[in-house]
Design a protein around this motif. Sequence first.
Motif, PDB file in Angstrom:
ATOM      1  N   MET A   1      -2.722  -5.080  -5.039  1.00 12.78           N
ATOM      2  CA  MET A   1      -2.148  -4.690  -6.329  1.00 12.78           C
ATOM      3  C   MET A   1      -0.698  -4.240  -6.186  1.00 12.78           C
ATOM      4  O   MET A   1       0.133  -4.529  -7.055  1.00 12.78           O
ATOM      5  CB  MET A   1      -2.985  -3.570  -6.956  1.00 12.78           C
ATOM      6  CG  MET A   1      -4.261  -4.041  -7.621  1.00 12.78           C
ATOM      7  SD  MET A   1      -4.010  -5.302  -8.898  1.00 12.78           S
ATOM      8  CE  MET A   1      -2.873  -4.471 -10.007  1.00 12.78           C
ATOM      9  N   VAL A   2      -0.385  -3.543  -5.123  1.00  8.42           N
ATOM     10  CA  VAL A   2       1.000  -3.099  -4.893  1.00  8.42           C
ATOM     11  C   VAL A   2       1.919  -4.308  -4.779  1.00  8.42           C
ATOM     12  O   VAL A   2       3.014  -4.344  -5.360  1.00  8.42           O
ATOM     13  CB  VAL A   2       1.074  -2.227  -3.622  1.00  8.42           C
ATOM     14  CG1 VAL A   2       2.532  -1.981  -3.220  1.00  8.42           C
ATOM     15  CG2 VAL A   2       0.348  -0.901  -3.846  1.00  8.42           C
ATOM     16  N   GLU A   3       1.467  -5.314  -4.044  1.00 10.90           N
ATOM     17  CA  GLU A   3       2.262  -6.539  -3.892  1.00 10.90           C
ATOM     18  C   GLU A   3       2.338  -7.300  -5.213  1.00 10.90           C
ATOM     19  O   GLU A   3       3.406  -7.823  -5.583  1.00 10.90           O
ATOM     20  CB  GLU A   3       1.634  -7.418  -2.812  1.00 10.90           C
ATOM     21  CG  GLU A   3       2.420  -8.689  -2.522  1.00 10.90           C
ATOM     22  CD  GLU A   3       1.799  -9.507  -1.412  1.00 10.90           C
ATOM     23  OE1 GLU A   3       2.171 -10.689  -1.281  1.00 10.90           O
ATOM     24  OE2 GLU A   3       0.928  -8.972  -0.674  1.00 10.90           O
ATOM     25  N   TYR A   4       1.242  -7.363  -5.929  1.00  9.15           N
ATOM     26  CA  TYR A   4       1.195  -8.095  -7.201  1.00  9.15           C
ATOM     27  C   TYR A   4       2.158  -7.509  -8.228  1.00  9.15           C
ATOM     28  O   TYR A   4       2.812  -8.240  -8.981  1.00  9.15           O
ATOM     29  CB  TYR A   4      -0.241  -8.050  -7.719  1.00  9.15           C
ATOM     30  CG  TYR A   4      -0.481  -8.752  -9.035  1.00  9.15           C
ATOM     31  CD1 TYR A   4      -0.534 -10.144  -9.107  1.00  9.15           C
ATOM     32  CD2 TYR A   4      -0.691  -8.011 -10.200  1.00  9.15           C
ATOM     33  CE1 TYR A   4      -0.780 -10.792 -10.317  1.00  9.15           C
ATOM     34  CE2 TYR A   4      -0.940  -8.652 -11.416  1.00  9.15           C
ATOM     35  CZ  TYR A   4      -0.977 -10.034 -11.466  1.00  9.15           C
ATOM     36  OH  TYR A   4      -1.224 -10.665 -12.661  1.00  9.15           O
ATOM     37  N   LEU A   5       2.256  -6.170  -8.261  1.00 16.43           N
ATOM     38  CA  LEU A   5       3.083  -5.498  -9.268  1.00 16.43           C
ATOM     39  C   LEU A   5       4.442  -5.048  -8.741  1.00 16.43           C
ATOM     40  O   LEU A   5       5.289  -4.599  -9.510  1.00 16.43           O
ATOM     41  CB  LEU A   5       2.337  -4.275  -9.814  1.00 16.43           C
ATOM     42  CG  LEU A   5       1.058  -4.563 -10.602  1.00 16.43           C
ATOM     43  CD1 LEU A   5       0.337  -3.266 -10.938  1.00 16.43           C
ATOM     44  CD2 LEU A   5       1.359  -5.349 -11.873  1.00 16.43           C
ATOM     45  N   SER A   6       4.637  -5.143  -7.418  1.00 14.12           N
ATOM     46  CA  SER A   6       5.900  -4.710  -6.780  1.00 14.12           C
ATOM     47  C   SER A   6       6.238  -3.266  -7.137  1.00 14.12           C
ATOM     48  O   SER A   6       7.365  -2.942  -7.527  1.00 14.12           O
ATOM     49  CB  SER A   6       7.047  -5.643  -7.196  1.00 14.12           C
ATOM     50  OG  SER A   6       6.795  -6.965  -6.786  1.00 14.12           O
ATOM     51  N   VAL A   7       5.250  -2.384  -7.029  1.00  8.50           N
ATOM     52  CA  VAL A   7       5.467  -0.971  -7.350  1.00  8.50           C
ATOM     53  C   VAL A   7       5.792  -0.178  -6.090  1.00  8.50           C
ATOM     54  O   VAL A   7       5.464  -0.577  -4.971  1.00  8.50           O
ATOM     55  CB  VAL A   7       4.224  -0.354  -8.030  1.00  8.50           C
ATOM     56  CG1 VAL A   7       4.063  -0.914  -9.433  1.00  8.50           C
ATOM     57  CG2 VAL A   7       2.966  -0.594  -7.204  1.00  8.50           C
ATOM     58  N   ASN A   8       6.436   0.953  -6.285  1.00  8.88           N
ATOM     59  CA  ASN A   8       6.729   1.894  -5.199  1.00  8.88           C
ATOM     60  C   ASN A   8       5.495   2.765  -5.012  1.00  8.88           C
ATOM     61  O   ASN A   8       5.192   3.612  -5.848  1.00  8.88           O
ATOM     62  CB  ASN A   8       7.952   2.733  -5.557  1.00  8.88           C
ATOM     63  CG  ASN A   8       8.342   3.686  -4.443  1.00  8.88           C
ATOM     64  OD1 ASN A   8       7.780   3.650  -3.349  1.00  8.88           O
ATOM     65  ND2 ASN A   8       9.320   4.533  -4.715  1.00  8.88           N
ATOM     66  N   HIS A   9       4.783   2.533  -3.919  1.00 12.29           N
ATOM     67  CA  HIS A   9       3.457   3.110  -3.737  1.00 12.29           C
ATOM     68  C   HIS A   9       3.404   4.029  -2.527  1.00 12.29           C
ATOM     69  O   HIS A   9       4.016   3.752  -1.495  1.00 12.29           O
ATOM     70  CB  HIS A   9       2.437   1.970  -3.545  1.00 12.29           C
ATOM     71  CG  HIS A   9       1.023   2.425  -3.416  1.00 12.29           C
ATOM     72  ND1 HIS A   9       0.276   2.873  -4.484  1.00 12.29           N
ATOM     73  CD2 HIS A   9       0.196   2.489  -2.332  1.00 12.29           C
ATOM     74  CE1 HIS A   9      -0.943   3.175  -4.077  1.00 12.29           C
ATOM     75  NE2 HIS A   9      -1.024   2.966  -2.773  1.00 12.29           N
ATOM     76  N   SER A  10       2.671   5.131  -2.658  1.00 13.93           N
ATOM     77  CA  SER A  10       2.401   6.030  -1.532  1.00 13.93           C
ATOM     78  C   SER A  10       0.906   6.073  -1.273  1.00 13.93           C
ATOM     79  O   SER A  10       0.122   6.323  -2.204  1.00 13.93           O
ATOM     80  CB  SER A  10       2.902   7.453  -1.830  1.00 13.93           C
ATOM     81  OG  SER A  10       4.304   7.480  -1.985  1.00 13.93           O
ATOM     82  N   ALA A  11       0.504   5.808  -0.034  1.00 16.28           N
ATOM     83  CA  ALA A  11      -0.912   5.857   0.341  1.00 16.28           C
ATOM     84  C   ALA A  11      -1.152   7.083   1.215  1.00 16.28           C
ATOM     85  O   ALA A  11      -0.450   7.307   2.195  1.00 16.28           O
ATOM     86  CB  ALA A  11      -1.310   4.588   1.088  1.00 16.28           C
ATOM     87  N   VAL A  12      -2.144   7.877   0.854  1.00 12.86           N
ATOM     88  CA  VAL A  12      -2.496   9.087   1.582  1.00 12.86           C
ATOM     89  C   VAL A  12      -3.721   8.814   2.441  1.00 12.86           C
ATOM     90  O   VAL A  12      -4.761   8.390   1.925  1.00 12.86           O
ATOM     91  CB  VAL A  12      -2.778  10.256   0.615  1.00 12.86           C
ATOM     92  CG1 VAL A  12      -3.246  11.479   1.369  1.00 12.86           C
ATOM     93  CG2 VAL A  12      -1.549  10.562  -0.217  1.00 12.86           C
ATOM     94  N   ALA A  13      -3.610   9.063   3.723  1.00 14.38           N
ATOM     95  CA  ALA A  13      -4.739   8.872   4.636  1.00 14.38           C
ATOM     96  C   ALA A  13      -5.642  10.106   4.578  1.00 14.38           C
ATOM     97  O   ALA A  13      -5.287  11.166   5.094  1.00 14.38           O
ATOM     98  CB  ALA A  13      -4.238   8.634   6.054  1.00 14.38           C
ATOM     99  N   ALA A  14      -6.796   9.950   3.946  1.00 13.63           N
ATOM    100  CA  ALA A  14      -7.755  11.061   3.851  1.00 13.63           C
ATOM    101  C   ALA A  14      -8.649  11.024   5.084  1.00 13.63           C
ATOM    102  O   ALA A  14      -9.789  10.557   5.038  1.00 13.63           O
ATOM    103  CB  ALA A  14      -8.573  10.950   2.570  1.00 13.63           C
ATOM    104  N   THR A  15      -8.127  11.496   6.186  1.00  8.39           N
ATOM    105  CA  THR A  15      -8.896  11.492   7.426  1.00  8.39           C
ATOM    106  C   THR A  15     -10.038  12.501   7.346  1.00  8.39           C
ATOM    107  O   THR A  15     -10.007  13.441   6.543  1.00  8.39           O
ATOM    108  CB  THR A  15      -7.997  11.841   8.620  1.00  8.39           C
ATOM    109  OG1 THR A  15      -7.541  13.205   8.468  1.00  8.39           O
ATOM    110  CG2 THR A  15      -6.800  10.914   8.712  1.00  8.39           C
TER     111      THR A  15
END
Length: 523
Positions: A172-186
């Motif tokens: 989805m990030v690639e499809y919409l070209s949005v500025n995305h932050s992913a949080v690793a919930a370890t």
Amino acid sequence: FLARDRLGVRPLHYTVQNGLFVFASEIKSIFTVPGIPRELSEQALDQVFTFWTTLPGTTPFKNIYELLPGHTMRVAGNAFTPRKYWDIPLYPREAGSSLPIAALTAGVRDLLLDSIKIRLRADVPVGAYLSGGLDSSGITSLVVRRFNAGLRTFGLTFEEARFDESAYQRQMVEYLSVNHSAVAATNKKIRDNFKQVVWHAEKPLLRTAPVPLFLLSQEVQKNNIKVVLTGEGADEFFGGYDIFREALTRRFWAKNPDSDFRFKPLSKLYPDIFNSSQAIAGMRQFFKQGLGDVQHPFFSHLPRWYTTSRTKTFFSNAMQNAVQGYSALDECAAALPADFGKLDVLAKAQYLETAIFMSNYLLSSQGDRVAMGHSVEIRFPYLDHRLLQYLGQVPTHWKILGLGEKHLLKRVLAPDLPPQIVQRSKQAYRAPVQTSLIDASDSEFVEPYLSEKSLKAAGLFDAARVRMLLAKVRAGSTHSETDGMALCGVLSTQMLYELYIHDFRPELSDCAFTVVQDHRSTP
């Protein structure tokens, strides 16, 4: 004059003690008022260990109440006058819309776009949660394509593959070209933040799922975003949960309970569970609970609630004595609307899921509480009351077509999403329990709360049984749902006891409260 929003997105608590009427957004604020006793309610805990949460209007603490969603209350002299101004829309089958699916799709799309437009109004930047699932992807795509191409998005990743949706998120990030932050919930982060989330939730938790969302709101705050849109509510009103499809399937099976043919569709819902003859026999018994009474108000939920109730075996003798003769199910039934019996099986299930689980857990412990823990406001486009009124009249078969969930919503969002996102099966949002709370490298995390001394001091749980459960989990010999719920529920309740009863520290609270004097009645 007090008023609460229609679905209980925001909290509002009150009490009457020693001639004072006190209300606040959080219970911890009420407890900063001198002279207000702090005591856990045995009946409320019984509710939590049945429904995962307290029933509407109830809190885990004695004599601390919550104004019901969709209600106002006027306080004058010693009189308390509550009034319902809205309820979840209820329409019997005969009142359903006769519009064709194309017209229903257009109607939902127009309402959803207007709902999004309204919820983008802010004097600060607005972001969005993007999990990679249909609901959040749909909201994000509509925002980016119609309103704000520069939208900031945020999502979660997990260590264990069965919880992780990052592949769809990246798509989805690639499809919409949005500025995305992913949080690793370890698992370690979940463990390290669990107690803090209990502090914010102000209730026991039978799942760790609120913790990753607490971490996510922290990331939102770091990026100076104050408001985010989420996809919550789509499952409840468009028919997305397995429990809805399960209820329809069980209703079909109930016409001939001895039929293998009618039982078989359940295996399509849960292919990972129906993987052996022993498992099939066990699940047959599980899903058969309450099968003989399709008209029972809780037909859809009884198997789940009975399973959750098994965690009460860990209650201490004192707790069991305190709730003897009390039935959380009877109390729940007494609060149902007068027209509830006229609804079909799906509509009943949707009402229960919304009124109990969504309002008191998803929008609370897993919603507003963990977001506002980092001063983030969350908004819900799918929960616009106009949209819910419209959906209330949509016939069941357009929500769940065959065994396909959210058929109508998929039609609404299909023009704005990749086919893989629209067609993928729903992956319920969950987080690891046993592997996050119990870890060989940090085996002492639970000891302050689950030691024999701590358990006996609180008096809520049977120390011997809890210690046996702990040994079982530490040995890695169990990953059962019930054991996970029990471990999480006991641990979070013990933490709640320490934070609010045994060692309450008002200086940790920076919330406001209001006191109105000379009210000597009880609500």
